[in-house]
Write a protein that holds these residues in place. Structure first.
Motif, mmCIF file in Angstrom:
data_model
loop_
_atom_site.group_PDB
_atom_site.id
_atom_site.type_symbol
_atom_site.label_atom_id
_atom_site.label_comp_id
_atom_site.label_asym_id
_atom_site.label_seq_id
_atom_site.Cartn_x
_atom_site.Cartn_y
_atom_site.Cartn_z
ATOM 1 N N UNK A 26 0.813 -1.222 0.000
ATOM 2 C CA UNK A 26 0.000 0.000 0.000
ATOM 3 C C UNK A 26 0.847 1.272 0.000
ATOM 4 N N UNK A 27 1.953 1.265 0.745
ATOM 5 C CA UNK A 27 2.767 2.499 0.754
ATOM 6 C C UNK A 27 3.377 2.739 -0.630
ATOM 7 N N UNK A 30 0.793 4.256 -2.846
ATOM 8 C CA UNK A 30 0.479 5.640 -2.492
ATOM 9 C C UNK A 30 1.601 6.603 -2.847
ATOM 10 N N UNK A 31 2.834 6.166 -2.608
ATOM 11 C CA UNK A 31 3.966 7.094 -2.768
ATOM 12 C C UNK A 31 4.408 7.225 -4.229
ATOM 13 N N UNK A 32 4.506 6.102 -4.936
ATOM 14 C CA UNK A 32 5.187 6.112 -6.240
ATOM 15 C C UNK A 32 4.576 7.128 -7.233
ATOM 16 N N UNK A 33 3.239 7.167 -7.418
ATOM 17 C CA UNK A 33 2.714 8.136 -8.395
ATOM 18 C C UNK A 33 3.055 9.592 -8.052
ATOM 19 N N UNK A 34 2.912 9.982 -6.775
ATOM 20 C CA UNK A 34 3.225 11.371 -6.398
ATOM 21 C C UNK A 34 4.708 11.656 -6.564
ATOM 22 N N UNK A 35 5.530 10.699 -6.154
ATOM 23 C CA UNK A 35 6.975 10.915 -6.265
ATOM 24 C C UNK A 35 7.357 11.027 -7.739
ATOM 25 N N UNK A 36 6.699 10.245 -8.603
ATOM 26 C CA UNK A 36 7.019 10.320 -10.036
ATOM 27 C C UNK A 36 6.523 11.618 -10.653
ATOM 28 N N UNK A 37 5.576 12.285 -9.981
ATOM 29 C CA UNK A 37 5.144 13.616 -10.438
ATOM 30 C C UNK A 37 6.089 14.706 -9.961
ATOM 31 N N UNK A 38 7.106 14.325 -9.218
ATOM 32 C CA UNK A 38 8.094 15.300 -8.753
ATOM 33 C C UNK A 38 7.732 15.948 -7.434
ATOM 34 N N UNK A 39 6.667 15.464 -6.777
ATOM 35 C CA UNK A 39 6.252 16.076 -5.507
ATOM 36 C C UNK A 39 7.190 15.677 -4.366
ATOM 37 N N UNK A 40 7.301 16.547 -3.374
ATOM 38 C CA UNK A 40 7.952 16.153 -2.127
ATOM 39 C C UNK A 40 6.989 15.246 -1.374
ATOM 40 N N UNK A 41 7.545 14.320 -0.611
ATOM 41 C CA UNK A 41 6.692 13.353 0.098
ATOM 42 C C UNK A 41 7.045 13.341 1.582
ATOM 43 N N UNK A 49 6.871 -2.317 5.689
ATOM 44 C CA UNK A 49 5.750 -1.954 4.819
ATOM 45 C C UNK A 49 6.168 -1.891 3.346
ATOM 46 N N UNK A 50 7.456 -2.057 3.089
ATOM 47 C CA UNK A 50 7.944 -1.937 1.706
ATOM 48 C C UNK A 50 8.350 -0.508 1.383
ATOM 49 N N UNK A 51 8.709 0.255 2.429
ATOM 50 C CA UNK A 51 9.020 1.680 2.241
ATOM 51 C C UNK A 51 10.282 1.896 1.386
ATOM 52 N N UNK A 52 11.244 0.981 1.500
ATOM 53 C CA UNK A 52 12.501 1.183 0.771
ATOM 54 C C UNK A 52 12.252 1.229 -0.737
ATOM 55 N N UNK A 53 11.504 0.245 -1.233
ATOM 56 C CA UNK A 53 11.205 0.249 -2.671
ATOM 57 C C UNK A 53 10.283 1.427 -3.016
ATOM 58 N N UNK A 210 -1.577 3.023 5.430
ATOM 59 C CA UNK A 210 -2.697 2.539 6.216
ATOM 60 C C UNK A 210 -2.873 1.083 5.825
ATOM 61 N N UNK A 211 -2.085 0.213 6.440
ATOM 62 C CA UNK A 211 -2.058 -1.160 5.964
ATOM 63 C C UNK A 211 -3.460 -1.764 5.942
#
Ligand code: AMP
Length: 409
Positions: A26-27, A30-41, A49-53, A210-211
């Protein structure tokens, strides 16, 4: 959702498939699309939770989308609080970039400077580092952070706990031309993380892992009530001998670790251990023995165990309860990772009950009591109960008049 649907390059999808990742956690979703848009996270995501990837994949995608035009210094910097975590992030970065030409490196304290020199002499695309050693190199002008385009802070809460905030801010100033920042923390609670985030991030997208229920439920948690230290030790030996395949056992101090390791040796339970201020080669050797399954039980203090990635730990045992609920969450995050089932067992004395209640509130799940028949506690379970409910004024009046009636009788 699949990794392909996240619009990641085939080389990255191929690598994650080889790593055994079938679908994004889930993380990651949630994170990958915003990060790929160049947003700060600003992301809250505990270990496991798989945060590293979640931060490495968009960072690699960026490097593939905007390839380097000429040789130069590092473009992505990942800062982690501990050496072990740095090494694990580096290993994951190498696996994820396996089918690309991207170059990854790691520098941490405890490694000789000659190795650092070799690492830093490459055209590094991704550098994983612990803050202290990197700042040393910046000050000696042996590392250059001016080409950093994306700064990633992993386990930011722990970096603050370990007193790294000034050093991290200095490094961030050095990397002032960066375009993006990703900050990951087990929790976003507390002014410390918020202030740190305000200093470093620009208008971040706030993401909370939010697992799903399924992810959440995979750790079974219970506790055993112990009358005293000797009882706790007997429970531990029983659990390690009868119930456990692999376990990380947490203790509160180095002294406690020494005591317990000697005690377990006397009971013929082989263990390896990690403690702070242990030479790096010894730490690596202990971890290697544990990871290879050679010695399936690892004793650790919180500082020493922070961030270690040990797959398939069947049990986490809190020989001593931690002082804070978020540390409890970190500890139990070593089991039940990415789909595997795990068990977290806490050995508690009466004075630990406040912490048991806190952990349960934090996890939003009660910790159930268990008893081993031949090691039944003599003491009764202390009552912690729910917090006192507010009594309505009407009910108070009723109670008072009842009391009066009783008195008259
Ligand atoms: P982390 O929270 O980054 O420490 O990851 C915890 C564990 O989950 C690591 O062993 C990862 O290799 C693994 N992992 C990460 N992402 C996935 C995924 N999408 N599917 C399966 N396992 C994963």
């Amino acid at each position: 959702m699949t990794f392909e649907e996240l619009e990641l390059d085939d080389a990255l999808c191929h690598a994650v498939a080889e790593m055994g990742y079938e679908t994004p956690t889930s993380i990651q979703e949630l994170v990958i699309p915003h990060a790929m848009d160049g947003r700060d996270i600003l992301a809250s995501a505990p270990t496991g939770t798989g945060k590293t990837a979640a931060f490495l994949l968009p960072a690699c995608q960026f490097l593939l989308d905007y390839p380097r035009k000429q040789p130069g210094a590092t473009r992505i910097l990942v800062l982690t609080p501990t050496r072990e975590l740095a090494l694990q992030v580096f290993e994951q970065a190498k696996a994820i970039t396996k089918h690309t030409n991207l170059v990854c490196g790691v520098i941490t304290g405890g490694i000789n400077y000659g190795t650092d020199k070799e690492t830093l002499s490459q055209n590094l695309d991704i550098l994983v580092a612990t803050p202290g050693r990197l700042l040393e190199h910046i000050e000696k002008e042996t590392a250059d952070c001016r080409d950093i385009e994306c700064l990633i802070l992993d386990e930011a809460d722990r970096m603050l706990d370990m007193g790294f905030s000034t050093v991290v801010n200095q490094i961030a100033t050095e990397a002032r031309w960066r375009k993006q920042n990703l900050l990951f923390s087990a929790t976003l609670e507390g002014a410390g993380v918020r202030n740190f985030a305000n200093d470093i991030l620009n208008n971040p997208e706030v993401v909370e892992a939010n697992p799903s229920r399924k992810e959440k439920n995979k750790i079974h948690q219970w506790y055993h009530l112990a009358d005293d230290l000797a009882h706790k030790q007997a429970l531990l030996v029983h659990i390690l001998k009868e119930q456990v395949t692999t376990a990380v056992v947490f203790v509160k101090t180095r002294e406690r670790l020494q005591m317990l390791k000697d005690f377990l040796a006397s009971k013929e339970v082989p263990v390896c251990w990690l403690q702070g201020e242990m030479p790096q080669d010894k730490r690596n050797a202990a971890l290697a023995r544990f990871k290879s399954g050679d010695v399936p039980i690892l004793l650790a203090t919180d500082v020493a165990a922070r961030g270690i990635d040990v797959p398939d730990v069947s049990h986490v045992i809190n020989f001593d309860m931690p002082r804070k609920a978020d540390v409890y969450v970190h500890r139990i995050g070593r089991t039940g990772r990415a789909g595997a089932k795990g068990t977290a067992i806490s050995l508690v004395e009466a004075h630990d009950f406040e912490m048991v209640a806190k952990a349960a509130r934090y996890m939003d799940e009660p910790l159930k009591a268990r008893v081993i028949a031949e090691l039944r506690p003599k003491n009764k379970t202390p009552k912690i109960g729910p917090r006192k409910k507010k009594v309505k004024a009407k009910d108070k009046t009723k109670a008072r008049s009842k009391a009066k009636v009783k008195k008259r009788k």
